[in-house]
Structures are given as C-alpha cells and as structure tokens.
Design a protein around this motif. Structure first.
Motif, mmCIF file in Angstrom:
data_model
loop_
_atom_site.group_PDB
_atom_site.id
_atom_site.type_symbol
_atom_site.label_atom_id
_atom_site.label_comp_id
_atom_site.label_asym_id
_atom_site.label_seq_id
_atom_site.Cartn_x
_atom_site.Cartn_y
_atom_site.Cartn_z
ATOM 1 N N VAL A 128 3.559 7.428 -6.136
ATOM 2 C CA VAL A 128 3.005 7.752 -7.452
ATOM 3 C C VAL A 128 2.780 9.251 -7.650
ATOM 4 C CG1 VAL A 128 1.109 7.287 -9.065
ATOM 5 C CG2 VAL A 128 2.036 5.432 -7.660
ATOM 6 N N PRO A 154 0.805 -1.239 0.000
ATOM 7 C CA PRO A 154 0.000 0.000 0.000
ATOM 8 C C PRO A 154 0.830 1.279 0.000
ATOM 9 C CG PRO A 154 -0.981 -1.608 1.474
ATOM 10 C CD PRO A 154 0.329 -2.198 1.018
ATOM 11 N N HIS A 155 1.994 1.280 0.662
ATOM 12 C CA HIS A 155 2.753 2.532 0.738
ATOM 13 C C HIS A 155 3.365 2.943 -0.601
ATOM 14 C CE1 HIS A 155 6.170 -0.330 1.539
ATOM 15 N NE2 HIS A 155 6.832 0.552 0.805
ATOM 16 N N ARG A 173 -5.430 -1.428 -7.380
ATOM 17 C CA ARG A 173 -4.239 -0.600 -7.142
ATOM 18 C C ARG A 173 -3.742 0.018 -8.446
ATOM 19 N NH1 ARG A 173 -2.151 -2.404 -2.698
ATOM 20 N NH2 ARG A 173 -2.985 -0.502 -1.829
ATOM 21 N N GLU A 202 -3.248 -8.307 -1.837
ATOM 22 C CA GLU A 202 -3.632 -6.990 -2.345
ATOM 23 C C GLU A 202 -4.502 -7.141 -3.592
ATOM 24 O OE1 GLU A 202 -2.967 -4.206 -0.782
ATOM 25 O OE2 GLU A 202 -1.824 -5.250 0.761
ATOM 26 N N GLY A 209 -5.857 2.838 -9.439
ATOM 27 C CA GLY A 209 -5.570 3.991 -8.590
ATOM 28 C C GLY A 209 -4.314 4.719 -9.025
ATOM 29 N N TRP A 210 -3.274 3.955 -9.376
ATOM 30 C CA TRP A 210 -2.030 4.572 -9.844
ATOM 31 C C TRP A 210 -2.284 5.389 -11.107
ATOM 32 C CZ3 TRP A 210 1.197 -0.579 -9.491
ATOM 33 C CH2 TRP A 210 1.465 -0.849 -8.139
ATOM 34 N N ASP A 215 1.640 3.499 -3.120
ATOM 35 C CA ASP A 215 0.703 4.528 -3.596
ATOM 36 C C ASP A 215 1.229 5.933 -3.313
ATOM 37 O OD1 ASP A 215 -0.749 2.251 -4.019
ATOM 38 O OD2 ASP A 215 -2.414 2.768 -2.706
ATOM 39 N N ASP A 216 1.972 6.096 -2.221
ATOM 40 C CA ASP A 216 2.459 7.415 -1.832
ATOM 41 C C ASP A 216 3.558 7.923 -2.756
ATOM 42 O OD1 ASP A 216 0.744 7.270 0.361
ATOM 43 O OD2 ASP A 216 2.269 6.362 1.644
#
Length: 387
Positions: free
Chosen positions: A200, A194-195, A239, A234, A242-243, A197-198
């Motif tokens: 991107v 999940p991290h 994901r 996941e 989202g990216w 995502d930060d």
C-alpha cells in the motif's frame, strides 16, 4: 474457429457449450480449448463434431490441432510474431499473468482440479514481458493470477534477475520493480494477507495504482470457514482502515457470494453490515451456484435458488447507494483518465470491463491520458469535461 471455455460455474459451462454450438453452426470447423477441456469426454459428448479438444493453458496443443486440419503455408511477412506475442486487448493496456493455479481448496471452487497448484512464473520472465509490453505502447498493466498475493510462495521467493540486478520472486518486489516502468500498474485477485499492507505505501507514493481487487466473498466467520477461504481469520475491517490511513485515495473492489449453503438471514445481514462499514468502491456479487466436483455440494442446509437471488439483489441495491455516494464525492475534482474510446475513459479507480467509466466531453486521443473535470455522477459512472 477456436473456442476458449470456462468450467468454473454452471452458467459458464452452459455459455461455453452454447458458444461451441454457435461456432459449429457458423463455421463447422471448431477446436475447443480452456478449462472445460479438462473434463474428459464432456465436450465431445455434447458436440461430437468438434475437431479437437485441449485443456487449459495449452496453447501449443490448440495451435497443433488447427494446423492438423488447416495446414498453413509459410509466409515470412506474417509469420513474424512481435516480442509481446499476440495480444487481444487494445494497444494501451494489457493483462500480465504472474502465476497459474492455486494452492487453496475453497469449497465452492474447482480451479485447482482444472489448473493445478500454484505455479509462479520466474520474475525475470514476468519483467521481460512487462518491459516488452511497455515498449510496444502499453500504458496500463493489469496484474492477474488466481492468487496474486501468493506469488513466489511455491518458488520459496527465489531470487531472479532483471536489468542486471537481483530481484526476489515475491509480490512486494514485483510491485516495486513494475513501478519503475512508468505506467499504470493495477493489482487484481489479491487475498488480504498481512504482507499486502507492505504494498500500500507504493500506492501512496504513486509507484503503482491505488487500487486493490480483493475477493472477500463473505463477512461471516462461520460461512468463510465453510468456504475454506484463505485469510478468513484476518480482521478485514481493521485492515481496510489501515490501508486508507496509509493511502486515503485507495479504491477497493471486491466480490461476494450470497446464498452459500447454510447461510442464514442473520449471516446475510452481517454481510450487509460489513458493506456499510467497509464502504467499498466497487462490488460484484454472485448468487451461489453449485459446481460439479466442488466440496460445497455436500454441505447441508442448501439455500433455495430464489432466496440466493433475492439476497444478491438486496446486496447490490445496498452497494449501489454506497458506490453512488463515493462517486459523488469526486464531483469538482480533476482526474487523470486513460482514454479507451472517444469520450470514454477510466480513472485509477476503474479496471476495464468490470468497473465504471468516466464519460467526458471534449477531445482526447484514444490510448492516451487526459485530465477530466468531474461535473456529475451516477451509481456507476462519472461524467465530466476534458481539460
């Protein structure tokens, strides 16, 4: 001669042994290093005449072995090693290794037994190397590790220092700091935690390249569980969507394994459906290969070799159409390209040696950036004209 080896899969072992044999035939004085050296007695049994065998990430022992058999007179002009050390890539790009080893125990992999658990480099040390590389003319840093996403976990994200300010030993902080150097920063071997995502948004802002190399390996939850893959729970498709919402221009590359023990035709079809949905830009695929010492060897229901290869072929055929369509969408655009050779370069979506290239007409200096108008495309490469 020094031969660096790989002991990951059988094909790599065979290639390493063959290369050692070629070196012995050509030179006669050979020192062997790398992962295969960790298998005690293995190399000497195959090639008893090698001078010495050292293990992975032990360059000092390899150099000591060379000097033991070939003493070197001191030369004050050639003994001066630059701050960047000895670099084997072209002047304009370099690999930046941020950690060694891996904490995961994927059932098909023996890297932890060869290289040990995760050992992250202090962020100040990494940044000093990166800064020296940029000062020496490097325009693209390729960040690598066995698990880039896990950077700093073993150090509990310890705070280091660079440029007189505190910086955490953490993937996000590293990316932010590397992004200040004003060069291309490309991330490889990123597990989809999940991290990630930060990171991107940094790509959307142009701080680092909009490129992620994520080794998904499969799409079936059962097969991923048998593989003991990290982040297997996941929702990868969610994901990815989202990216792309955050950074529409992001390029995604991945690798997959076909014919893993127990893989059914239905589970392989699930993987093909995943590719159709994910629309990845670049994909590599390996037919499963048993590796000595890997836990997967004990799994039941081995898939016949010809089926593994046939599935690999089908997967790559399906992906070729996807890649071709994604490349075709770039026709008419002007891309920033880093020039590797006259008439040949790479866009932000292309890592050296593993992805496609941009072939172009017109003049552009090697090692510099060029603007290339894309005129047509194929399954792997783009073609255009330098502006």
């Amino acid at each position: 001669m020094i031969v660096n080896t790989c002991g990951f899969i059988d094909a790599a072992v065979a290639e390493s042994l063959a290369t050692i044999g070629e070196a012995l035939a050509e030179n006669g004085k050979v020192v062997v290093t790398g992962c295969l050296g960790a298998k005690e007695g293995f190399i000497k049994k195959a090639h008893p005449s090698v001078l010495a065998v050292t293990g992975p990430h032990d360059s000092a022992a390899a150099i000591d072995a060379v000097h033991a058999h070939l003493p070197k007179p001191h030369d004050p002009y050639t003994d001066l090693i630059p701050d960047i050390g000895v670099k084997l890539t072209p002047r304009h790009y370099a690999y930046l290794k941020i950690s060694e080893g891996c904490n995961h125990r994927c059932s098909f992999c023996v890297i932890p037994s060869l290289r040990g658990d995760l050992a992250s480099r202090p962020i100040g040390e990494v940044m000093l190397e990166a800064e020296n590389l940029v000062k020496a003319g490097v325009k693209e840093l390729l960040v690598i590790a066995q698990d880039t996403s896990a950077y700093g976990v073993d150090l509990k994200y310890r705070t280091g220092f660079w440029g007189g300010r505190p910086v955490k030993t953490k993937m996000l902080d590293l990316c932010k700091t590397l992004g200040e150097l004003g060069v291309w920063v490309r991330l490889h071997y990123v597990y989809p935690y999940p991290h990630v995502d930060d990171v991107v948004p940094l790509m959307a802002e142009g701080k680092i390249l909009p490129y992620l190399d994520v080794p998904f390996q499969h799409a079936s939850s059962r097969i991923l569980k048998l593989m003991k893959r990290p982040a297997r729970a996941e929702n990868v498709l969610t994901r990815i969507r989202g990216w792309r919402e955050i950074c529409p221009q992001i390029a995604l590359r991945s690798t997959f394994i076909t014919g893993f023990p127990g893989e059914t035709e239905a589970e392989f079809s699930e993987l093909l459906e995943f590719l159709k949905e994910a629309q990845l830009d670049r994909v590599g695929c390996f037919a499963y290969s048993p590796v000595a010492g890997a836990a997967a060897n004990a799994l039941p229901d081995a898939v016949p070799g010809e089926v593994r290869e046939e599935r690999r072929g089908r997967l790559m055929q399906a992906q070729a159409a996807i890649s071709a369509a994604r490349l075709k969408a770039k026709i008419g655009r002007t891309l920033k390209v880093i020039v590797d050779e006259p008439g040949l370069g790479r866009s932000s979506a292309d890592a050296p040696e593993i992805d496609g290239v941009v072939r172009f007409k017109g003049r552009a200096r090697v090692g510099e950036f060029a603007a290339v108008l894309i005129e047509h495309s194929g399954e792997h490469d783009l073609h255009g004209r330098a502006q």
